[in-house]
Design an enzyme around this catalytic site. Structure first.
Site, PDB file in Angstrom:
ATOM      1  N   CYS A   1       0.846  -1.113   0.034  1.00 13.76           N
ATOM      2  CA  CYS A   1      -0.058  -0.057  -0.076  1.00 13.76           C
ATOM      3  C   CYS A   1       0.935   1.217   0.027  1.00 13.76           C
ATOM      4  O   CYS A   1       1.985   1.254   0.254  1.00 13.76           O
ATOM      5  CB  CYS A   1      -0.717   0.092   1.135  1.00 13.76           C
TER       6      CYS A   1
ATOM      7  N   ILE B   1      -8.806   1.049  -2.627  1.00 12.56           N
ATOM      8  CA  ILE B   1      -7.392   1.529  -3.084  1.00 12.56           C
ATOM      9  C   ILE B   1      -6.372   1.528  -1.978  1.00 12.56           C
ATOM     10  O   ILE B   1      -7.042   2.266  -0.842  1.00 12.56           O
ATOM     11  CB  ILE B   1      -7.409   2.920  -3.825  1.00 12.56           C
ATOM     12  N   CYS B   2      -5.395   1.087  -1.805  1.00 11.19           N
ATOM     13  CA  CYS B   2      -4.744   0.847  -0.549  1.00 11.19           C
ATOM     14  C   CYS B   2      -3.513   2.021  -0.466  1.00 11.19           C
ATOM     15  O   CYS B   2      -2.415   1.955  -1.115  1.00 11.19           O
ATOM     16  CB  CYS B   2      -3.773  -0.380  -0.483  1.00 11.19           C
TER      17      CYS B   2
END
Length: 436
Positions: A14, A364-365
């Site tokens: 991430c 979404i990281c």
């Protein structure tokens, strides 16, 4: 946390938060105008900044004109304010004055920094409902000044008493002597210049056209205010101006129907974000497009129309255009009532991607999309551009032939919750510079 190419606890690598100087830093909104909260909900939104409004107040930026006796009274208060704190005043200036909105500037003088810009929204229920105040600053001392307005005793000249308290407290904050003009706010209000409008006011209200905004901007035609409507609209195309006007009309109608959604501070900020986007070079240059879902200011679809032309993702999008007629990445942004103090929830809607720090369901990281990495100073456009760059950096690829149903809001929320729990436990890893 491993480097971006790896993963942690089953979660793909991430992206850590943007540095503080990364995105542009628009002003944050704070302050209170009464005991209640937007739509009847009260209290601070979080431990850092507070923004509350009177119970039952409409959305921020509402352009509902004061009506009946309150309207006539408000005109007299505004006339007195403009006569005392004109645009050339050395300490406090009324930059914009109309029955639904007030823009002010406090000038601390040499060594005190730039002007302190204060905004007030005035609902149609004034003076029963006090003005809703906000300040363009993250300074908690300024927020505290607006919080103390809740202690001002209600009366027919509540606007004047609020401003008297604001100016007095600002002078104390900046170690300045009390300005003598402040005491002039206690003088009797000037007589109404014309009572023709107030005769048979109920009949006039019935015949008043929908667009009352221009009718209520009185005595302001000779010189356009610094923060006036014209300045706000500079650089925005006609089509997008029409969208902004539609939002305002919807807000008015929702208020009249008792169906107000969102909060004052979030609506104020999102309107500003949308205006800034409409006038930005990246938006006009076709890097991305923004559409409001069902005309909601709190639900945006964002199309990433351009990515790095040297990336594999760009090549995939060209193939996607040949196959399906679409060469963009569709993102969805949803905003909560306490935006900008909480980040938007962002997910990929289509196409299905691999890599690029995109998780199951399309989440979404990225640290900046979590409470831990978010800052109220981040602009929505800077987040959009950061996501676009992150997809390329993470080597995102289009998964041709993948099941499109695997991306959904529910699955994205589940993935987001899992990644937050993992990173709260293990922290975020910032890759070295050679890794980007």
């Amino acid at each position: 946390m491993p480097r971006p190419e790896g993963g942690m606890g089953g979660v793909a690598g991430c992206v850590p938060s943007l540095p503080a100087a990364g995105p542009s830093r628009p002003p944050s909104w704070c302050g209170v105008g009464g005991r209640g909260g937007p739509g009847g909900r009260g209290g601070p939104l979080d431990g850092k900044m507070q923004r509350a409004g009177p119970g039952g107040a409409g959305p921020g930026g509402a352009v509902l004109a004061a009506a009946g006796p309150g309207r006539a009274l408000l005109r007299r208060e505004l006339r007195l304010l403009e006569s005392i704190f004109h645009r050339g005043h050395e300490r406090f200036r009324i930059a914009r004055a109309c029955p639904d909105e007030l823009g002010c500037e406090f000038l601390p003088g040499p060594g005190g920094g730039g002007p302190v810009r204060i905004h007030g929204n005035i609902t149609e229920s004034y003076p029963v409902v006090p003005p809703i105040w906000s300040v363009e600053s993250d300074d908690p001392n300024l927020a505290a000044i607006l919080e103390r307005l809740a202690d001002v005793k209600k009366g027919n000249t509540l606007l004047l008493q609020h401003l008297k308290r604001i100016i007095s407290d600002l002078c104390k904050l900046y170690n300045l002597p009390q300005h003598p003009d402040v005491e002039m706010l206690d003088q009797p209000l000037p007589a109404e210049q014309s009572t023709q409008e107030d005769v048979s006011s109920e009949e006039e209200d019935e015949e008043m056209p929908e667009d009352t905004e221009e009718l209520d901007h009185y005595e302001m035609k000779e010189e356009e205010p610094v923060e006036g409507k014209k300045a706000e609209d500079d650089g925005i195309g006609k089509e997008n101006l029409a969208i902004l006007e539609k939002i305002k009309k919807n807000q008015r109608q929702d208020y009249l129907n008792g169906a107000v959604s969102g909060s004052v501070q979030a609506t104020d900020r999102l309107m500003k974000e949308l205006r800034d986007i409409y006038r930005s070079a990246s938006f006009k240059g076709g890097n991305y497009a923004v559409e409001l879902v069902n005309d909601s200011l709190y639900d945006w679809n964002v199309k990433l129309l351009k990515v790095d032309e040297d990336s594999a993702l760009h090549s995939d999008l060209q193939i996607l255009k040949e196959k399906e007629g679409a060469d963009f990445i569709l993102l969805n942004f949803t905003f909560k009532d306490n935006f900008p103090f909480d980040p938007p929830f962002v997910r990929v809607v289509s196409p299905v991607l691999s890599g690029g720090y995109v998780l199951g369901g399309g989440a979404i990281c990225m640290e900046l999309l979590t409470k831990q990495g978010w800052s109220s100073a981040y602009s929505v456009e800077s987040v959009i551009m950061q996501i676009s760059a992150t997809l390329v950096k993470g080597k995102a690829r289009v998964q041709f032939g993948a099941n499109k149903n695997q991306y959904s809001l529910t699955r994205a929320q589940q993935s987001y919750k899992s990644l937050v729990q993992i990173h709260e436990k293990n922290g975020w890893y910032t890759p070295p510079k050679e890794d980007g």
